[in-house]
Motif scaffolding. Sequence first.
Motif, PDB file in Angstrom:
ATOM      1  N   LEU A  57     -11.214   2.294   4.462  1.00  0.00           N
ATOM      2  CA  LEU A  57     -10.116   1.400   4.100  1.00  0.00           C
ATOM      3  C   LEU A  57      -8.966   1.535   5.087  1.00  0.00           C
ATOM      4  CD1 LEU A  57      -9.387  -0.451   1.542  1.00  0.00           C
ATOM      5  CD2 LEU A  57      -7.699   1.336   1.193  1.00  0.00           C
ATOM      6  N   LEU A  58      -8.691   2.807   5.455  1.00  0.00           N
ATOM      7  CA  LEU A  58      -7.589   3.053   6.378  1.00  0.00           C
ATOM      8  C   LEU A  58      -7.892   2.452   7.749  1.00  0.00           C
ATOM      9  CD1 LEU A  58      -5.073   4.419   5.524  1.00  0.00           C
ATOM     10  CD2 LEU A  58      -5.817   6.484   6.674  1.00  0.00           C
ATOM     11  N   VAL A 111      -0.658   2.209   2.592  1.00  0.00           N
ATOM     12  CA  VAL A 111      -1.999   1.692   2.316  1.00  0.00           C
ATOM     13  C   VAL A 111      -2.685   2.543   1.257  1.00  0.00           C
ATOM     14  CG1 VAL A 111      -4.311   1.386   3.273  1.00  0.00           C
ATOM     15  CG2 VAL A 111      -2.323   0.604   4.545  1.00  0.00           C
ATOM     16  N   GLU A 112      -2.594   3.876   1.416  1.00  0.00           N
ATOM     17  CA  GLU A 112      -3.307   4.730   0.478  1.00  0.00           C
ATOM     18  C   GLU A 112      -2.685   4.686  -0.911  1.00  0.00           C
ATOM     19  OE1 GLU A 112      -5.582   8.375   1.770  1.00  0.00           O
ATOM     20  OE2 GLU A 112      -4.002   9.247   0.556  1.00  0.00           O
ATOM     21  N   GLN A 113      -1.347   4.648  -0.946  1.00  0.00           N
ATOM     22  CA  GLN A 113      -0.656   4.528  -2.228  1.00  0.00           C
ATOM     23  C   GLN A 113      -1.090   3.243  -2.925  1.00  0.00           C
ATOM     24  OE1 GLN A 113       1.703   6.826  -3.453  1.00  0.00           O
ATOM     25  NE2 GLN A 113       1.495   5.654  -5.348  1.00  0.00           N
ATOM     26  N   TYR A 168      -6.991  11.518  -2.631  1.00  0.00           N
ATOM     27  CA  TYR A 168      -6.220  10.702  -1.692  1.00  0.00           C
ATOM     28  C   TYR A 168      -5.396  11.663  -0.848  1.00  0.00           C
ATOM     29  CZ  TYR A 168      -7.260   7.245  -5.279  1.00  0.00           C
ATOM     30  OH  TYR A 168      -7.894   6.462  -6.194  1.00  0.00           O
ATOM     31  N   TYR A 228       2.912   3.642   7.335  1.00  0.00           N
ATOM     32  CA  TYR A 228       2.054   2.495   7.027  1.00  0.00           C
ATOM     33  C   TYR A 228       0.770   2.986   6.347  1.00  0.00           C
ATOM     34  CZ  TYR A 228      -1.207  -1.354   7.875  1.00  0.00           C
ATOM     35  OH  TYR A 228      -2.156  -2.328   7.737  1.00  0.00           O
ATOM     36  N   ASP A 229       0.182   4.053   6.922  1.00  0.00           N
ATOM     37  CA  ASP A 229      -1.048   4.629   6.341  1.00  0.00           C
ATOM     38  C   ASP A 229      -0.794   5.118   4.918  1.00  0.00           C
ATOM     39  OD1 ASP A 229      -2.351   4.064   8.613  1.00  0.00           O
ATOM     40  OD2 ASP A 229      -2.522   6.120   9.358  1.00  0.00           O
ATOM     41  N   ASP A 230       0.373   5.769   4.726  1.00  0.00           N
ATOM     42  CA  ASP A 230       0.711   6.242   3.380  1.00  0.00           C
ATOM     43  C   ASP A 230       0.793   5.081   2.400  1.00  0.00           C
ATOM     44  OD1 ASP A 230       0.806   8.726   4.357  1.00  0.00           O
ATOM     45  OD2 ASP A 230       2.984   8.986   4.255  1.00  0.00           O
ATOM     46  N   ARG A 273      -3.813   1.602  -2.530  1.00  0.00           N
ATOM     47  CA  ARG A 273      -5.197   1.731  -2.954  1.00  0.00           C
ATOM     48  C   ARG A 273      -5.266   2.483  -4.290  1.00  0.00           C
ATOM     49  NH1 ARG A 273      -9.797   5.399  -0.119  1.00  0.00           N
ATOM     50  NH2 ARG A 273     -11.562   4.498  -1.192  1.00  0.00           N
ATOM     51  N   ALA A 274      -4.537   3.624  -4.348  1.00  0.00           N
ATOM     52  CA  ALA A 274      -4.550   4.418  -5.572  1.00  0.00           C
ATOM     53  C   ALA A 274      -4.047   3.591  -6.739  1.00  0.00           C
ATOM     54  CB  ALA A 274      -3.690   5.667  -5.384  1.00  0.00           C
ATOM     55  N   GLU A 275      -2.983   2.810  -6.506  1.00  0.00           N
ATOM     56  CA  GLU A 275      -2.418   2.051  -7.626  1.00  0.00           C
ATOM     57  C   GLU A 275      -3.317   0.898  -8.044  1.00  0.00           C
ATOM     58  OE1 GLU A 275       1.739   1.334  -6.858  1.00  0.00           O
ATOM     59  OE2 GLU A 275       2.080   3.501  -6.828  1.00  0.00           O
ATOM     60  N   ARG A 306      -4.830  10.282 -13.029  1.00  0.00           N
ATOM     61  CA  ARG A 306      -4.501  10.491 -11.615  1.00  0.00           C
ATOM     62  C   ARG A 306      -3.278  11.393 -11.544  1.00  0.00           C
ATOM     63  NH1 ARG A 306      -1.528   8.018  -7.561  1.00  0.00           N
ATOM     64  NH2 ARG A 306      -1.098   6.121  -8.730  1.00  0.00           N
ATOM     65  N   GLU A 312      -6.500   0.912  -7.851  1.00  0.00           N
ATOM     66  CA  GLU A 312      -7.588   1.506  -8.622  1.00  0.00           C
ATOM     67  C   GLU A 312      -7.145   1.875 -10.030  1.00  0.00           C
ATOM     68  OE1 GLU A 312     -10.245   3.168  -4.910  1.00  0.00           O
ATOM     69  OE2 GLU A 312      -9.170   4.610  -6.173  1.00  0.00           O
ATOM     70  N   ASP A 313      -5.879   2.340 -10.169  1.00  0.00           N
ATOM     71  CA  ASP A 313      -5.337   2.599 -11.508  1.00  0.00           C
ATOM     72  C   ASP A 313      -5.379   1.333 -12.347  1.00  0.00           C
ATOM     73  OD1 ASP A 313      -4.817   5.150 -10.776  1.00  0.00           O
ATOM     74  OD2 ASP A 313      -2.646   4.910 -10.535  1.00  0.00           O
ATOM     75  N   HIS A 318      -0.764   8.568 -13.551  1.00  0.00           N
ATOM     76  CA  HIS A 318      -1.311   7.450 -14.309  1.00  0.00           C
ATOM     77  C   HIS A 318      -2.377   8.006 -15.216  1.00  0.00           C
ATOM     78  CE1 HIS A 318      -4.177   4.131 -15.042  1.00  0.00           C
ATOM     79  NE2 HIS A 318      -3.082   3.431 -15.169  1.00  0.00           N
ATOM     80  N   ARG A 368      -3.531  11.583   1.945  1.00  0.00           N
ATOM     81  CA  ARG A 368      -2.217  11.300   2.535  1.00  0.00           C
ATOM     82  C   ARG A 368      -1.101  11.387   1.504  1.00  0.00           C
ATOM     83  NH1 ARG A 368      -2.725   9.630   7.680  1.00  0.00           N
ATOM     84  NH2 ARG A 368      -0.454   9.646   7.664  1.00  0.00           N
ATOM     85  N   ILE A 369      -1.375  10.862   0.294  1.00  0.00           N
ATOM     86  CA  ILE A 369      -0.320  10.879  -0.715  1.00  0.00           C
ATOM     87  C   ILE A 369      -0.481  12.083  -1.643  1.00  0.00           C
ATOM     88  CG2 ILE A 369       0.094   8.410  -0.660  1.00  0.00           C
ATOM     89  CD1 ILE A 369      -1.644   8.180  -3.180  1.00  0.00           C
ATOM     90  N   ARG A 382      -9.628   9.115 -17.826  1.00  0.00           N
ATOM     91  CA  ARG A 382      -9.293   9.052 -16.406  1.00  0.00           C
ATOM     92  C   ARG A 382      -7.832   9.424 -16.233  1.00  0.00           C
ATOM     93  NH1 ARG A 382      -6.942   5.740 -12.557  1.00  0.00           N
ATOM     94  NH2 ARG A 382      -8.112   5.335 -10.644  1.00  0.00           N
ATOM     95  N   ALA A 392      -7.443  -1.204   7.414  1.00  0.00           N
ATOM     96  CA  ALA A 392      -6.006  -1.500   7.282  1.00  0.00           C
ATOM     97  C   ALA A 392      -5.316  -1.403   8.637  1.00  0.00           C
ATOM     98  CB  ALA A 392      -5.372  -0.538   6.285  1.00  0.00           C
ATOM     99  N   ASN A 393      -5.729  -0.409   9.432  1.00  0.00           N
ATOM    100  CA  ASN A 393      -5.126  -0.256  10.757  1.00  0.00           C
ATOM    101  C   ASN A 393      -5.466  -1.425  11.660  1.00  0.00           C
ATOM    102  OD1 ASN A 393      -3.596   2.062  10.586  1.00  0.00           O
ATOM    103  ND2 ASN A 393      -5.389   3.372  10.818  1.00  0.00           N
ATOM    104  N   LYS A 433       3.555   4.374  11.953  1.00  0.00           N
ATOM    105  CA  LYS A 433       2.112   4.298  11.706  1.00  0.00           C
ATOM    106  C   LYS A 433       1.724   5.159  10.510  1.00  0.00           C
ATOM    107  CE  LYS A 433      -2.394   4.203  13.240  1.00  0.00           C
ATOM    108  NZ  LYS A 433      -2.946   5.071  12.211  1.00  0.00           N
ATOM    109  N   ALA A 434       2.298   6.398  10.476  1.00  0.00           N
ATOM    110  CA  ALA A 434       1.959   7.311   9.375  1.00  0.00           C
ATOM    111  C   ALA A 434       2.435   6.740   8.049  1.00  0.00           C
ATOM    112  CB  ALA A 434       2.586   8.684   9.623  1.00  0.00           C
TER     113      ALA A 434
END
Lengths: 692, 75
Positions: free
Chosen positions: A96-97, B50-52, A45, B46-48, B54-56, A14, B58-59, A7, A47-48, A12, A100-101, B43-44
């Motif tokens: 946040l994680l 969530v983070e994806q 980030y 799901y976490d991914d 979040r990133a989007e 990403r 924020e974009d 993006h 995880r991703i 900015r 979320a959990n 679970k993993a």
Amino acid sequence: MRFSIEHEIPGRVRVRLGGTIPERDIDVLSQVVVAHELVREARVYPRIGSVTVRYECVPGARREVLTHLARIDSEMVEAARPACSVALAPRTHSLLLDIANLVGGFYLRRWFFPARLSALWTFWHYRSFVREALSSLLHARLAVPVLDASAIGVSLVQSDPRTASETMFLLDLEETLEDYTRARSQNELIYSLLAVPETAQRVVGSREEAVPSTDLAVDDLIVLRTGNPVPIDGTVERGVAMVNQAALTGEPLPVERTSGDDVFAGTAIDEGEIYVRVRKSAGETKLRSIVALVEQSSNLRSETQERRDRLADAIVPWNFLLAGIVGLVTRNITKVAAALMVDYSCALKLTGSISVLAAMSESARLGFTVKGSKHFERVAAADTIVFDKTGTLTEATPRVAKVIGFHEWTRNRVLRLAACLEEHYPHPVARAVVKAAAEANLKHREYHTEVAYIVAHGLASTYNGERVVIGSRHFVVEDEHIRVSDEAAALIAAEMGGLSVLYLAFDGELVGVIGIEDPLKPGAAEAVADLRALGFEHVVMLTGDNKASAARVAAEAGITEYQANMLPEGKHAYVEGLRRAGHHVVMVGDGVNDSPALSEADVGVAMAAGTAIAREVADITLTDSDLQALVTLRRISMGLSRRFDTSYRTIMGFNSTLLALGIAGAITPQTSSLLHNSSTVALGIAATRPYA
Amino acid sequence: MLDSKLLIFAGGFLAGTVGVKALQTEPVRRAAVQAVAAGMRAKASYDDIVEQARAEVEDVVAEAAYVNAVEDVDY
């Protein structure tokens, strides 16, 4: 490293990297990315495997930033790892994680688990609340955990695991947020303290040189004098000093350290001079000393917060009493549940810590470090602000404007001898003299013996067997009984108007004077006016300087109350007098001579360029030297007080209404619990609004 | 009423005991491992997600802020 752009907007971008980023690389990677001069902020980030980079929007910036990203490889990351020793700092990126959990788990159980299994889970989870309640009861305290456990217990007894799990979910959420606020504020403190640069005097042969303390290597010899921070762990080779170890040990009185003793990073020299052999480099020790400082300071919770927490706990027995009476009168367990379901503490604690976190992070962003939230409250309540002059109201770097030599002494000779003495003393004026000598290209060898430092008076030593003194008129003329001839006095009066004057005497005779120009900081007058507008009734300036230069600076800054020719004891006594007269005092200073007054005041504020000992005793440290930061500090503090008050009234009012409605039977305990908990979360979110 | 509750309790107790015994047999054990592993994978991811997300988010926020900033300049 290879990446693709996910993006992008101007300023900015990403990017996505090849795979996930391991936990241990997160901080290092963001440090490496931010190291480029155009990059303002990087967010990883893990995880991703993605990184967001914000950069300065100038022509060609995009290409440079992308090239910088492409150049990063595992070698660069490994090279940056030692400098990034923040592994000790609590982690905060996963809030946040965590939330979320919690939320995900809650709804997973609610929507997809069979009711029986869900109930089983609720019972299992209830154990931890019971454990806390029991431990509270064991300490003979009928505190909030007991109320929590009872409220959940009543729901369970009524075979209503749904409400029970809802309550537990909200309590867990609140705990997560509270942990996060604590870790977050500690982290910001650690990072801002890490960023403050420190220098040390390294001894090479017979010379001394100032080097950044991070450049010190094991086995280097350094010299530490009055007011210096101890930047490393080491062993004293010679000399004697009183060392303030409060940051490490909490011991308020300085301890004597002499040959063979160890000194530790994070402490500071109260008085004396020691030569120290470096045993551990600054990189290894700095973080530890800062973490120790932060751990101590984070216990300083705000008084209002403490009071309200205690109040919240104090209401609990009444809650039970109310529930008991309701139970006896109505014989209706639903109404008993209604009385137990609403507690005040949950919301009070949550909004309290979130408000403080918002204030702390806003402060850190705007350039000051607050060592504990109670100081905000003190700043908000203060009616008097006391400034030191040099380095606080005036520029941190005064400069030598004029030098006069008497008898056969040339100006250069005066400056050379003065610099030779002053280089041993950490004070802005001393630095100005040393700098002027360096600029005039004057070399000075150490012919004198050990320099005696007389706080706020001056320096004395022996040079080729003759006594030499340098310092204020008060010190040289009155204490040392040096005679000033009438011509000399006339010349000084004519030439040195408005300047701070240093007198240099050699062998009982006045040989020269140095005029130090000490210009007011830009914006100081505006800052003083703003502070008055924000409710400071008294703005006072204290200085060890002479009356003429004090009057000039005070007039320029718009200060009407000032005291000249002050000694440290005088400053301390003055602040003490103000406090005894019922004033709440903020003291702003930067030097060794301010530290007694800083610790006496309700709140001590140290300037960034100040000496370690001043920063040590101060409650708030400015990370840049702009006085406008004080205005912002006052605004934030007042905003925090107001926010405490409003949220307190809202919480008390709303929850009391819920309680009354619940007991009257107008709403069910479930509705009351839902309203209570969601209002708590809503107020918590509202508390994150910025102040200024 | 009481009897039925007692029965359920006894049933649970029996199920637990049998369950532990069953876990010691190889096929059941393997199935349990697979089930837990699947849970962890869920679970993993799901976490991914969530983070994806979040990133989007924020974009989108950054882009929206940029659009507003550009409009400010235009008028």
